[in-house]
Design an enzyme around this catalytic site. Structure first.
Site: not given
Length: 301
Positions: A13-14, A42, A45, A184, A220, A246, A251-252
């Site tokens: 994605n952009a 994702k 990334n 998560n 977590l 940020d 997560g990726d």
């Protein structure tokens, strides 16, 4: 001999990012920062994060024949990802609309675009690419049936890692292939059915393992992660304390680092500990792909 340490099958994605003092309530307008456009998604990334760490990485994805698609392809090549599996055309490149508040937390709305046109047929056509990877990683920003087809094309001895984001009910065939399933709190509760799940991550891990995955990782946030497998006790992995600016794409980075280290022979706890360090570096920088560290930067943490 595997040609790739990691093949990522997923989205590109952009990312259209705006900083906000707070998220708007229903019907409210708030002012934000200047719009910034970054390569994201994702799948893309994860591929960049792994390649930055030194993994031989390839990406199977679809982008549009447009400026956003070219931005994503340039980013993959610059990171050292083999983009041979990136298909072009069929729909505009996917877009993620992201707001980031002063604490670094984000909210994201995704328009899938070309990601929704990555089909099981595309995976079958790229079967040689899938079989050439030691580890295959996927997410759910592409059609579920496409992810299932990737599992069916795995080479003997290859490992499959799934981060089911955005979460949804998963078929047994997919769950049983996961080693690990990385979730998560929100994703765990959606997969387990929401109500009555409780608030204990150990309970979530046990309940998820009962659905078929060979191993489970529960992330977590500031509390670190919990790793569990069917043949061993759950183990807590501590977080690395940093000042986050940020969390977009962190997560990726965690998933990519964990998948790569597992393929290199690390135990689940060892891989998660390393991945936590990678994620910690990423959240100290703005953006997603541009925040991902090299192996040397991780070692300095």
């Amino acid at each position: 001999m595997h040609d790739y340490d990691l093949l990522v099958v997923g989205s590109a994605n952009a990312d259209l990012v705006i900083g906000v003092e707070r998220r708007p309530a229903a019907g409210e307008t708030v002012l934000g920062s200047d719009l910034a456009v970054h390569p994201g998604g994702k799948g893309a990334n994860q591929a960049v994060a792994a390649a930055r760490l030194g993994a031989r990485t390839a990406l199977l994805a679809r982008v549009g024949d447009d400026a956003h698609g070219r931005l994503l392809l340039d980013s993959q090549r610059a990171a050292g990802v083999d983009p041979a599996g990136v298909l072009v055309g069929g729909a505009p490149t996917g877009v993620a609309l992201i707001t980031v508040d002063p604490s670094g937390d984000n909210s994201i709305v995704v328009s899938p675009g070309a990601n929704g046109r990555l089909t099981p047929k595309d995976v079958r056509a790229a079967a040689g690419l899938v079989r050439s990877a030691r580890v295959v990683s996927a997410q759910l920003e592409i059609p579920l049936e496409t992810v299932v087809e990737a599992v069916r094309r795995l080479a003997d001895g290859s490992r499959f890692v799934l981060n089911p984001s955005p979460p949804r009910e998963l078929p047994p065939e997919l769950l049983e292939a996961c080693d690990p399933l990385i979730v998560n709190e929100h994703e765990a509760k959606v997969i387990l059915g929401g109500d009555g799940v409780g608030d204990d991550p150990e309970d979530w891990a046990r309940a998820l393992l009962a659905r078929g995955p060979r191993s489970v990782v529960v992330t977590l946030g500031a509390e670190g992660a919990l790793v569990a497998s069917a043949d061993g006790a759950a183990v807590r992995v501590p977080s690395v304390k940093v000042d986050a600016v940020d969390t977009t794409g962190a997560g990726d980075a965690f998933t990519a680092a964990l998948a790569w280290r597992l393929g290199a022979g690390a135990s689940l706890a060892e891989a998660a500990t390393y991945a936590a360090r990678v994620g910690a570096v990423a959240v100290t920088r703005r953006g997603a792909q541009e925040s991902y560290p090299t192996a040397d930067e991780v070692e300095a943490v």
